[in-house]
Design a protein around this motif. Sequence first.
Motif, PDB file in Angstrom:
ATOM      1  N   ILE A   1       0.846   4.251  -3.047  1.00  0.00           N
ATOM      2  CA  ILE A   1       0.704   5.477  -2.586  1.00  0.00           C
ATOM      3  C   ILE A   1       1.799   6.613  -2.922  1.00  0.00           C
ATOM      4  O   ILE A   1       1.770   7.630  -2.518  1.00  0.00           O
ATOM      5  CB  ILE A   1      -0.127   5.834  -1.477  1.00  0.00           C
ATOM      6  N   GLY A   2       2.958   6.060  -3.192  1.00  0.00           N
ATOM      7  CA  GLY A   2       3.940   6.981  -3.546  1.00  0.00           C
ATOM      8  C   GLY A   2       5.181   7.009  -2.638  1.00  0.00           C
ATOM      9  O   GLY A   2       6.189   7.432  -3.162  1.00  0.00           O
TER      10      GLY A   2
ATOM     11  N   HIS B   1       0.768  -1.038  -0.026  1.00  0.00           N
ATOM     12  CA  HIS B   1       0.052   0.149  -0.068  1.00  0.00           C
ATOM     13  C   HIS B   1       0.892   1.351   0.134  1.00  0.00           C
ATOM     14  O   HIS B   1       0.592   2.143  -0.635  1.00  0.00           O
ATOM     15  CB  HIS B   1      -0.969   0.022   1.155  1.00  0.00           C
TER      16      HIS B   1
END
Length: 72
Positions: free
Chosen positions: A24-25, A20
């Motif tokens: 998300i970066g 995750h």
Amino acid sequence: MTEDIETARRMLAEAEAALHALMIGQRVVTVAHDGKSVTYTAARAGDLRAWIAELRVKAGRGPGRRAIGVNF
């Protein structure tokens, strides 16, 4: 055996959280267990997904049986 399943479930939760974070970066994530650690980058997300799939099986959360289609 229950301890093995619980360990696999904890490791699965960590691995899913790491995936995750990558999605998300976050550029780099590290997953550690029993004194060993593996660092993943977005380029290695496929490796992390494979590890998650393996952990799901060990945790008893592997892919379920597919429904059998009925043809008439």
